[in-house]
Design a protein around this motif. Structure first.
Motif, mmCIF file in Angstrom:
data_model
loop_
_atom_site.group_PDB
_atom_site.id
_atom_site.type_symbol
_atom_site.label_atom_id
_atom_site.label_comp_id
_atom_site.label_asym_id
_atom_site.label_seq_id
_atom_site.Cartn_x
_atom_site.Cartn_y
_atom_site.Cartn_z
ATOM 1 N N SER A 162 56.670 25.338 13.001
ATOM 2 C CA SER A 162 56.995 26.148 14.181
ATOM 3 C C SER A 162 56.578 27.604 14.010
ATOM 4 N N GLY A 163 56.215 28.001 12.788
ATOM 5 C CA GLY A 163 55.824 29.385 12.539
ATOM 6 C C GLY A 163 56.985 30.282 12.180
ATOM 7 N N ARG A 164 58.176 29.736 12.115
ATOM 8 C CA ARG A 164 59.368 30.529 11.771
ATOM 9 C C ARG A 164 59.282 31.054 10.342
ATOM 10 N N ASN A 165 58.862 30.171 9.407
ATOM 11 C CA ASN A 165 58.760 30.553 7.998
ATOM 12 C C ASN A 165 57.325 30.411 7.520
ATOM 13 N N LYS A 166 56.984 31.220 6.547
ATOM 14 C CA LYS A 166 55.693 31.078 5.882
ATOM 15 C C LYS A 166 55.886 30.136 4.698
ATOM 16 N N PRO A 167 54.843 29.406 4.324
ATOM 17 C CA PRO A 167 54.976 28.487 3.193
ATOM 18 C C PRO A 167 55.102 29.246 1.878
ATOM 19 N N SER A 168 55.933 28.746 0.995
ATOM 20 C CA SER A 168 56.074 29.356 -0.328
ATOM 21 C C SER A 168 54.996 28.807 -1.253
#
Length: 116
Positions: free
Chosen positions: A41-47
């Motif tokens: 959804s674009g809420r978080n960036k991947p770690s």
């Protein structure tokens, strides 16, 4: 810097290629289902941990391609001039039988079938 929109599209491409839903993909990679939802959804960036889990579980995913779109997907392995041996080509020396079909069952209820 990673472009979230482009990263998400590449991640969806991996999921589509392997015919996995977001929840099945999360289970396979070993992360919470909400983590995949938030990344898609674009809420978080991947770690970095997430990216390493994806590239460890899916060997056809090149980390450079996943991060910035450089390279190919699926990853093209270096092939030698000598073809690799096939299980289907070998004949059992005792019985003279040849393998016709191999079925691999996975713990998520899916399977792959390999035929000559």
């Amino acid at each position: 810097m990673i472009n979230n929109v482009e990263f998400t599209e590449r991640l969806k491409k991996v999921m589509e290629y392997h015919q996995l839903s977001a929840s099945t993909f999360a289970d396979k990679v070993g992360v919470q289902r909400s983590s995949i939802s938030h990344i898609l959804s674009g809420r978080n960036k991947p770690s970095l941990d997430f990216i390493l889990k994806v590239t460890s579980e899916f060997l056809d995913v090149d980390i450079h391609w996943l991060l910035n779109g450089k390279g190919n997907y699926p990853k093209i392995e270096n092939s030698s001039t000598t073809p690799s041996p096939s299980l289907f080509d070998d004949t059992n020396p005792v019985s003279g039988k040849r393998i016709q079909r191999i079925v691999v069952f996975y713990n998520d209820g899916t399977f792959d079938e390999y035929k000559k």
